[in-house]
Scaffold this motif. Structure first.
Motif, PDB file in Angstrom:
ATOM      1  N   ALA B  41      16.306 -26.891  64.259  1.00  0.00           N
ATOM      2  CA  ALA B  41      15.308 -25.853  64.024  1.00  0.00           C
ATOM      3  C   ALA B  41      14.401 -25.662  65.235  1.00  0.00           C
ATOM      4  N   VAL B 204      12.074 -22.921  60.672  1.00  0.00           N
ATOM      5  CA  VAL B 204      13.499 -22.641  60.554  1.00  0.00           C
ATOM      6  C   VAL B 204      13.902 -21.740  61.712  1.00  0.00           C
ATOM      7  N   ALA B 205      14.873 -22.182  62.471  1.00  0.00           N
ATOM      8  CA  ALA B 205      15.377 -21.414  63.611  1.00  0.00           C
ATOM      9  C   ALA B 205      14.243 -20.925  64.493  1.00  0.00           C
ATOM     10  N   MET B 280      13.193 -22.850  53.327  1.00  0.00           N
ATOM     11  CA  MET B 280      14.225 -22.975  54.366  1.00  0.00           C
ATOM     12  C   MET B 280      15.395 -22.069  54.051  1.00  0.00           C
ATOM     13  N   ARG B 281      15.818 -22.073  52.772  1.00  0.00           N
ATOM     14  CA  ARG B 281      16.956 -21.230  52.390  1.00  0.00           C
ATOM     15  C   ARG B 281      16.621 -19.764  52.588  1.00  0.00           C
ATOM     16  N   ARG B 284      16.596 -18.917  56.205  1.00  0.00           N
ATOM     17  CA  ARG B 284      17.941 -18.920  56.751  1.00  0.00           C
ATOM     18  C   ARG B 284      18.692 -17.655  56.324  1.00  0.00           C
ATOM     19  N   ASP B 285      18.527 -17.301  55.030  1.00  0.00           N
ATOM     20  CA  ASP B 285      19.248 -16.137  54.527  1.00  0.00           C
ATOM     21  C   ASP B 285      18.753 -14.855  55.174  1.00  0.00           C
TER      22      ASP B 285
END
Lengths: 354, 298
Positions: B41, B204-205, B280-281, B284-285
Motif C-alpha cells: 500500500a 490503500v494504494a 480497504m475493500r 480497492r474496488d
C-alpha cells in the motif's frame, strides 16, 4: 561520528594492525640477517662474486616471494574488504535505516566514514610498503632496476590502496550488494593499474630520445644487433637498445641514415645485398617458437658491420633520475582518482540511495 | 495543532514503478496512530519519506511541522524503528548503546541503561546472536533513548512470534504512557493496532481510505442485519461502506452520524478489524474497476 566510525571499523583495523605487526617482526628479523649477509658476502667482494651473490640471493627466497606478493595484492585487498563493504553492507543488511536516522546527517556520516577508513587504508599501505621497500633494499640493488619494481616499492602502493578503497566504496554504494561490489572493485582496480602502466605512466613525463650507434654491437651489450627469424618467419634484422643504466626503456627501433624507420622490404633488400649467407629458408637454424635466433658475432660479422653503418637505433626512455618524480606523479594521479571516486560515492549515497 | 506527519500529493517512484502516488494525509501528533493497509500500500515508503531516508519524487512531506529532510536536528526529533529491526550483527548490545550516545546529542544514557537492564539483555552479547524479539526490543530502546518527539515504527512486530509480539507492544505502551511520545506505527495486522492505537489511518494504494480517532470511528459505524434490501433505498445520511446479501438477508456496514432507528435492522457495533477491511475493500474496488468488471456485470 568519528568515534562511531572507529567503533565500527575497530575490529578490522586491529586485525590489519596485528597482521602488519607480525609481518614487520618477521621482516625485521629476516631483513637484519639479510643485510648482515650482504655486508659479509657481497659488499666486500671484489672478484668472483657470482657465487657469493647467488648464495646471498637464495638465502630467503620464500620471504622475498611472500613480500612481493603482499606488495602486489595489498592495495586490491584493501579495496575489496574495506572499500566495497563500507556502504554496500549497510544497504545490504538494512542497517543504513538505523545509521541514517540517528542525529547525524547522512552527508556527515558518509564523509567521516570515507575519511576514517580511507586514512586507515593509506596508513596501512604506507607502513606495508615501508617495510617491504626496506626489506628489499639490498636485494633490489643486485637483481633489478628501480623501474622494474616501480609499482611495488616506495610510495605508489599508498596511491593504489587509497584508490582501491575509494573505488570500492563508490561501486559498493552504486551496486548495493557486497559480493558483486567486491568483484567490480577488483575489475576496476586491475583495469586502472594495467591501463596506467601501459598507457599513462610512460607519458607522465615526456620521455627522452637518444640514438645509439650499432658499431661493434652484437647479441649482448647496451645495443643488440642480430639476424634471425621469429616463429619460423622470414629472416630479418633484429636490433634493440637500452637507455642508460637504471633507466626505463620504453621503446627502441632501427633508423636508417635519413632518420626514417626502414620498412620490411628495405630490410629484406639490405639482407639480400649484404648478408647473402642468411638468405633463403633454413639458412639460419630454425629457432623455437617465439624465440629470436640471433646469429653469433663471428658468422655474421661482416653483415652486422654493414648493418651498423647503414642503421642506428633510436631509444626512447625515462632516465633514472626521474624515478621519484614519476613515483610522486603516479601516486598523485591515483590519489586524485580516489578523491573523484569518493566524491562520486558521497553524491550517490546522499542523492541516489534510498 | 502539530501534525506528526503531513503529506501533500506525495509520490515516490523507483525507476518507472510508483510505490506511492499522490498521497495526501494528516496524521496528528500526540496520538498513537496506527497506519494500516494491505501489503504494497506504500506504508513503508511513506514512513521512509517521513524520516528522510527517501526523498519524494513528487509533492511535499513534513514531520512535526518541519521538512522531512531539514537536517540532523530534525533527525533527532524522530525515533525510527525500521522494518525487521535492523541492528549491526557484529556489534554488541553495549556497543549499540554507545552508538546511540555518540550519534545523538539528546541521548538519555540512564534511560537506555535501565531499559537494557529491565529487558534482561546481556550488554556483551553480539546483536547478531539475539532472538528476533530481543533485536526488536534493542532497536526500540535505541529509538526511544534518543528522546524523540515522535516515534515512527515500521511493521515493528511483523516478524515476531506471538509472545514476543505481545511483549513488544506491552513495552511500547509503557513507554507511551510514561514518556508521552507521539507514535506512528504501521502494520498490516489489525490486532496489533487495536491493542495499542487510538487513531487509525487506512492507506490503500497510496491513498487514504479512512482516517480518524478509533473511538469516534467505532461510534460512527454500525453493522446492520435485516431482510434483503436494495442499498439504493437507504437514507442519504446512512453511507453504505460494505454490503453482502445472502438469500433473504442483507448485512451492511454503514457510516452514520445519527442513530439507526429503522426497526427492520438489527444494529450491532463493528470491530476495528471489520471497519478497516471494509474500507480497504471499498478503496480497492473503486481504485481498480477493471479488475471487478466481470463481477459487476454478472
Amino acid at each position: 561520528m568519528i568515534r562511531f566510525a572507529w567503533l565500527q571499523s575497530r575490529t578490522q583495523t586491529l586485525v590489519a594492525a596485528f597482521v602488519l605487526a607480525a609481518l614487520a617482526v618477521v621482516a625485521a628479523i629476516t631483513g637484519i640477517q639479510l643485510s648482515h649477509l650482504y655486508a659479509t658476502l657481497v659488499a666486500h667482494c671484489h672478484t668472483g662474486c657470482d657465487l657469493a651473490t647467488s648464495q646471498y640471493l637464495s638465502h630467503d627466497q620464500v620471504m622475498a616471494r611472500a613480500l612481493d606478493l603482499i606488495a602486489q595484492a595489498a592495495p586490491a585487498l584493501i579495496g575489496l574488504f574495506w572499500g566495497a563493504p563500507l556502504i554496500a553492507r549497510e544497504i545490504e543488511t538494512g542497517t543504513y535505516r538505523l545509521a541514517w536516522t540517528q542525529g547525524v546527517s547522512r552527508s556527515r556520516w558518509v564523509i567521516i566514514k570515507l575519511a576514517v577508513v580511507g586514512l586507515a587504508s593509506a596508513t596501512l599501505a604506507g607502513l606495508l610498503t615501508l617495510t617491504i621497500t626496506w626489506w628489499y633494499g639490498s636485494v633490489d640493488k643486485l637483481t633489478t632496476t628501480p623501474y622494474a619494481v616501480f609499482d611495488r616499492r616506495d610510495i605508489t602502493p599508498v596511491g593504489y590502496a587509497v584508490f582501491a578503497f575509494a573505488a570500492g566504496a563508490l561501486l559498493g554504494t552504486v551496486i548495493r550488494r557486497v559480493l558483486p561490489a567486491m568483484a567490480a572493485t577488483l575489475g576496476a582496480y586491475v583495469a586502472a593499474r594495467v591501463g596506467t602502466a601501459l598507457w599513462i605512466r610512460p607519458h607522465l613525463l615526456s620521455p627522452i630520445q637518444t640514438t645509439l650507434s650499432l658499431r661493434g654491437a652484437g647479441p649482448t651489450g647496451q645495443a643488440h644487433l642480430g639476424v634471425g627469424s621469429q616463429n619460423g618467419g622470414a629472416v630479418t634484422l633484429f636490433a634493440q637498445g637500452d637507455g642508460p643504466h637504471n633507466s626505463w626503456t620504453l621503446s627502441s627501433h632501427l633508423l636508417d641514415s635519413a632518420g626514417r624507420q626502414p620498412t620490411t622490404r628495405q630490410l629484406a633488400a639490405f639482407l639480400h645485398d649484404y648478408c647473402p649467407n642468411f638468405r633463403g629458408p633454413g639458412a639460419p637454424p630454425p629457432s623455437g617458437q617465439g624465440v629470436v635466433q640471433v646469429v653469433g658475432p663471428d658468422a655474421g660479422r661482416p653483415c652486422l658491420d654493414q648493418a651498423a653503418k647503414a642503421f642506428h637505433l633510436l631509444v626512447t626512455y625515462q632516465p633514472a633520475d626521474r624515478y621519484w618524480t614519476l613515483q610522486w606523479l603516479e601516486t598523485g594521479l591515483f590519489v586524485a582518482l580516489a578523491l573523484v571516486a569518493s566524491a562520486g560515492c558521497y553524491w550517490w549515497a546522499t542523492h541516489r540511495t534510498s | 495543532m502539530t501534525m506528526a506527519i503531513e503529506a501533500f500529493g506525495v509520490g515516490r517512484r523507483y525507476g518507472r514503478r510508483w510505490a506511492l502516488t499522490d498521497c495526501t494525509l494528516s496524521i496528528p501528533a500526540g496520538r498513537v496512530v496506527g497506519l494500516v493497509g494491505p501489503n504494497g500500500a506504500g506504508k513503508s515508503t511513506l514512513l521512509h519519506l517521513a524520516v528522510g531516508l527517501l526523498e519524494p519524487s513528487a509533492g511535499t512531506i513534513s514531520v512535526l511541522d518541519q521538512g522531512a529532510r531539514s537536517g540532523p536536528s530534525q533527525l533527532e526529533r524522530i525515533g525510527f524503528l525500521a522494518q525487521d529491526s535492523p541492528i549491526y550483527a557484529r556489534l554488541t548490545v553495549a556497543q549499540h548503546v554507545r552508538m546511540g550516545q555518540l550519534l545523538n546529542r539528546t541521548w538519555d544514557a540512564a534511560f537506555a541503561a535501565s531499559r537494557i537492564k529491565n529487558l534482561g539483555l546481556d550488554p556483551s552479547q553480539r546483536a547478531g546472536t539475539m532472538s528476533g524479539g530481543q533485536r526488536a526490543q534493542l532497536a526500540l530502546t535505541l529509538a526511544v533513548a534518543k528522546r524523540p518527539e515522535l516515534l515512527v515504527l515500521d511493521e515493528p512486530v511483523a516478524a515476531l512470534d506471538p509472545l514476543a509480539r505481545r511483549e513488544f507492544l506491552q513495552t511500547l505502551m509503557e513507554i507511551v504512557a510514561v514518556e508521552g511520545v507521539s507514535v506512528v506505527l504501521s502494520s498490516h495486522l489489525m490486532a496489533d493496532v487495536e491493542r495499542v492505537c487510538d487513531y487509525l489511518v487506512v492507506l490503500v494504494a497510496g491513498r487514504v481510505a479512512l482516517t480518524g480517532d478509533v473511538d469516534e470511528l467505532l461510534a460512527l459505524h454500525h453493522r446492520l442485519t435485516g431482510p434483503r434490501r436494495d442499498v439504493a433505498r437507504m437514507p442519504a445520511h446512512q453511507l453504505v461502506i460494505e454490503q453482502s446479501h445472502v438469500d433473504k438477508q442483507t448485512t451492511l456496514i454503514v457510516r452514520s452520524q445519527e442513530p439507526i432507528l429503522d426497526p427492520v435492522w438489527n444494529v450491532t457495533p463493528v470491530t476495528l478489524d471489520d471497519l478497516a477491511l471494509a474500507y480497504m475493500r471499498q478503496a480497492r474496488d473503486s481504485a481498480g474497476p477493471s479488475s471487478n468488471g466481470l463481477e459487476l456485470a454478472r
